[in-house]
Design an enzyme around this catalytic site. Sequence first.
Site, PDB file in Angstrom:
ATOM      1  N   HIS A   1      -1.736   3.660  -8.501  1.00 52.91           N
ATOM      2  CA  HIS A   1      -2.041   2.783  -9.639  1.00 52.91           C
ATOM      3  C   HIS A   1      -1.747   3.539 -10.922  1.00 52.91           C
ATOM      4  O   HIS A   1      -1.837   4.760 -10.981  1.00 52.91           O
ATOM      5  CB  HIS A   1      -3.500   2.325  -9.599  1.00 52.91           C
ATOM      6  CG  HIS A   1      -4.483   3.441  -9.466  1.00 52.91           C
ATOM      7  ND1 HIS A   1      -4.748   4.054  -8.257  1.00 52.91           N
ATOM      8  CD2 HIS A   1      -5.231   4.090 -10.378  1.00 52.91           C
ATOM      9  CE1 HIS A   1      -5.637   5.006  -8.435  1.00 52.91           C
ATOM     10  NE2 HIS A   1      -5.948   5.065  -9.715  1.00 52.91           N
TER      11      HIS A   1
ATOM     12  N   HIS B   1       0.832  -1.202   0.000  1.00 51.93           N
ATOM     13  CA  HIS B   1       0.000   0.000   0.000  1.00 51.93           C
ATOM     14  C   HIS B   1       0.868   1.255   0.000  1.00 51.93           C
ATOM     15  O   HIS B   1       1.556   1.557   0.983  1.00 51.93           O
ATOM     16  CB  HIS B   1      -0.929   0.040   1.211  1.00 51.93           C
ATOM     17  CG  HIS B   1      -1.845   1.223   1.182  1.00 51.93           C
ATOM     18  ND1 HIS B   1      -3.040   1.230   0.488  1.00 51.93           N
ATOM     19  CD2 HIS B   1      -1.716   2.461   1.718  1.00 51.93           C
ATOM     20  CE1 HIS B   1      -3.609   2.412   0.609  1.00 51.93           C
ATOM     21  NE2 HIS B   1      -2.830   3.193   1.360  1.00 51.93           N
TER      22      HIS B   1
HETATM   23  P1  AMP Z   1      -8.208   7.098 -10.344  1.00 47.46           P
HETATM   24  O1  AMP Z   1      -9.394   7.976 -10.624  1.00 47.46           O
HETATM   25  O2  AMP Z   1      -7.020   7.434 -11.159  1.00 47.46           O
HETATM   26  O3  AMP Z   1      -7.928   7.021  -8.852  1.00 47.46           O
HETATM   27  O4  AMP Z   1      -8.624   5.653 -10.846  1.00 47.46           O
HETATM   28  C1  AMP Z   1      -9.316   4.723 -10.066  1.00 47.46           C
HETATM   29  C2  AMP Z   1      -9.807   3.663 -11.015  1.00 47.46           C
HETATM   30  O5  AMP Z   1     -10.142   2.525 -10.274  1.00 47.46           O
HETATM   31  C3  AMP Z   1     -11.057   4.065 -11.817  1.00 47.46           C
HETATM   32  O6  AMP Z   1     -10.768   4.005 -13.210  1.00 47.46           O
HETATM   33  C4  AMP Z   1     -12.102   3.029 -11.384  1.00 47.46           C
HETATM   34  O7  AMP Z   1     -12.940   2.643 -12.439  1.00 47.46           O
HETATM   35  C5  AMP Z   1     -11.224   1.891 -10.907  1.00 47.46           C
HETATM   36  N1  AMP Z   1     -11.804   1.005  -9.920  1.00 47.46           N
HETATM   37  C6  AMP Z   1     -12.415   1.336  -8.770  1.00 47.46           C
HETATM   38  N2  AMP Z   1     -12.805   0.231  -8.099  1.00 47.46           N
HETATM   39  C7  AMP Z   1     -12.415  -0.826  -8.849  1.00 47.46           C
HETATM   40  C8  AMP Z   1     -12.538  -2.244  -8.704  1.00 47.46           C
HETATM   41  N3  AMP Z   1     -13.125  -2.795  -7.644  1.00 47.46           N
HETATM   42  N4  AMP Z   1     -12.042  -3.031  -9.677  1.00 47.46           N
HETATM   43  C9  AMP Z   1     -11.440  -2.492 -10.766  1.00 47.46           C
HETATM   44  N5  AMP Z   1     -11.300  -1.156 -10.955  1.00 47.46           N
HETATM   45  C10 AMP Z   1     -11.798  -0.339 -10.018  1.00 47.46           C
END
Ligand code: AMP
Length: 113
Positions: free
Chosen positions: A99, A46
């Site tokens: 990420h 994390h």
């Molecule tokens: P960010 O806005 O850069 O923080 O991106 C977060 C990303 O995580 C978004 O594109 C969401 O669609 C994705 N996301 C959130 N929850 C999940 C999940 N459980 N599985 C896969 N993707 C997710």
Amino acid sequence: MADCIFCGIVEGTVPSEKVYENDKVLAFRDINPAAPVHVLIIPKKHIPSLLEAEEEPELMGEIIAAASKVAKELGLAEKGFRLVNNCGDHGLQTVYHIHFHLVGGRQLSWPPG
Ligand code: AMP
């Protein structure tokens, strides 16, 4: 970390469609894809955001290497792709476990909005 959805994916308590995994890094399909290929690449450890990445240069290298591998495996090598990190409020970061979005499979635009 408790209450971190991506830590839940690493631990297996939150479902995901994994496309690549090694001992340090995990890649899985974004639940709300912005392109035909939209994969998130994360460290299993994390780390909240890119602001803490300065302390983890080897791990960040592992993520870039995983992105290169996954991009080729998912057929993005010929036409290209984008690797994006959103950081903080202005960057529209919504999940505070660092990420990188690997996005491709269609023509992308630039600059970002
Ligand atoms: P960010 O806005 O850069 O923080 O991106 C977060 C990303 O995580 C978004 O594109 C969401 O669609 C994705 N996301 C959130 N929850 C999940 C999940 N459980 N599985 C896969 N993707 C997710």
